[in-house]
Design an enzyme around this catalytic site. Structure first.
Site, PDB file in Angstrom:
ATOM      1  N   ASP A 238     -14.533 -27.413   0.017  1.00 29.33           N
ATOM      2  CA  ASP A 238     -14.526 -26.592   1.502  1.00 29.33           C
ATOM      3  C   ASP A 238     -14.975 -25.100   0.696  1.00 29.33           C
ATOM      4  OD1 ASP A 238     -15.166 -26.067   3.622  1.00 29.33           O
ATOM      5  OD2 ASP A 238     -13.238 -24.863   3.845  1.00 29.33           O
ATOM      6  N   SER A 261     -17.081 -22.625   8.830  1.00 27.13           N
ATOM      7  CA  SER A 261     -16.973 -24.317   8.967  1.00 27.13           C
ATOM      8  C   SER A 261     -17.471 -24.833   9.598  1.00 27.13           C
ATOM      9  CB  SER A 261     -16.451 -25.265   7.760  1.00 27.13           C
ATOM     10  OG  SER A 261     -16.214 -24.501   6.432  1.00 27.13           O
ATOM     11  N   GLN A 311     -21.983 -29.925   4.453  1.00 28.51           N
ATOM     12  CA  GLN A 311     -21.456 -29.381   5.445  1.00 28.51           C
ATOM     13  C   GLN A 311     -22.878 -28.529   6.331  1.00 28.51           C
ATOM     14  OE1 GLN A 311     -18.609 -25.158   5.091  1.00 28.51           O
ATOM     15  NE2 GLN A 311     -17.762 -27.102   4.523  1.00 28.51           N
TER      16      GLN A 311
END
Length: 338
Positions: A238, A261, A311
């Site tokens: 991430d 995110s 993502q």
């Protein structure tokens, strides 16, 4: 107030201290303490059947809430505890709903959706103060020992990680800029003091570019628990991911008012060690509507593709950056396609 185990990290395991304690920076990259701290960062403690609690949370410098990769990793850790040792993770799909408050433990509720002979499915809801902040589905499978079809994309040719400066070295170099604004200088100093247990090595690609690449590994050793390694890879996946979309537009970090995110998916193809160098090859095919999309591939140093990621995140320009665009394009408005 819980105590802090290393800069910006809040631990909920020790209630004796009433105020956070910020510890000093640690030793070199081989310091075993980093490995212990990395393991703690993704660990959860059992509260009841199918119910787990975060042991600690990290608030990155300048962030609105807890690091999203840590929430993903802890949710995966909780799900792992509800399946047999013979099962490996092969995919996860998650949504970030609210920013995590680092002063409140995250509660992970695991729902056992399916326990089959080859696959097991879990759904995890992460909540704070009765509100869901994150949800994710996890699918586990037993290793397939039959004859299989196999192929993969080729790892791009990149410099060796040892030839590249660390993220800390790059930040220290940025401090040398004479025209750096005071607020950015203080932000960089905070980031240097965070002493991340993950070593990131950015591979320079001229901007704007739809691609971004970096090497990463933990600074300390993690032992032989392959589930821990999977959680740490999820944790690191991430970091900087949605920023690929901002880089594709040629916008520097200081030109962004928000990078956050919205969702995160991973497919695990092959077990790998997170304490050995892994290459994260990322690209962003599209950004619009204040959102950016990114896809990634994670390779071992010998070229084995071990995970694929996807993502979408919020990428919002600062007012200063918006004003710059208006100056360049006087007729620019919210309905423009530019």
């Amino acid at each position: 107030m819980p105590n802090s185990t290393f800069p910006a990290v809040i631990s909920f395991a020790d209630k004796k201290n009433s105020t956070p304690v910020i510890t000093a920076k640690f030793g070199d990259e081989n310091d075993d303490d980093f490995g212990v701290r990395m393991a703690n960062a993704v660990e959860v403690q059992e509260v009841d059947a199918n119910l787990y609690m975060s042991k600690e949370l990290w608030l990155p410098a300048g962030a609105r809430g807890a690091f999203g990769g840590q929430i993903v990793a802890q949710a995966l850790r909780a799900a792992f505890y509800t399946v047999g040792e013979e099962f490996d993770i092969h995919s996860l799909h998650s949504y970030f709903i609210l920013p995590g408050n680092v002063e409140v433990p995250v509660i992970y509720q695991v729902s056992r959706l399916r326990d089959g002979r080859s696959f097991a499915t879990r759904f995890v809801t992460a909540s704070q103060r009765g509100k869901a902040i994150f949800v994710s589905s996890f699918s586990f499978t037993k290793p397939d020992t039959s004859i299989q079809m196999t192929h993969q994309t080729e790892m791009p040719k990149v410099p060796d990680p040892e030839t590249l400066p660390s993220d800390v070295e790059l930040l220290q170099k940025a401090l040398e800029q004479p025209d750096l604004l005071p607020k950015y200088r203080e932000h960089i100093k905070l980031r240097i003091e965070e002493s991340s247990p993950v070593d990131y090595r950015e591979i320079s690609i001229p901007r704007p570019s739809f691609e971004a690449r970096r090497w990463f590994k933990t600074r300390g050793q993690l032992g032989s628990d392959k589930r821990l390694h999977a959680c740490v890879i999820a944790y690191a996946s991430d970091s900087g991911f949605v920023g690929t979309a901002a880089k594709a537009n040629g916008v520097p970090a200081r030109g962004m008012s928000m990078l956050a995110s919205l969702d995160h998916s991973m497919w695990f193809h092959y077990p790998a060690r997170a304490d050995e160098w892994l290459l994260y090859d990322m690209h962003s095919p599209r950004s619009n509507g204040g959102r950016g999309m990114a896809f990634g591939r994670i390779y071992t140093r010998d070229g084995t593709l071990i995970a694929t990621t996807a993502q979408e995140g919020l990428i919002r320009l600062s007012k200063h950056e918006q004003d710059k665009i208006k100056d360049v394009i006087p007729n620019h408005d919210k309905n423009s396609k530019l």
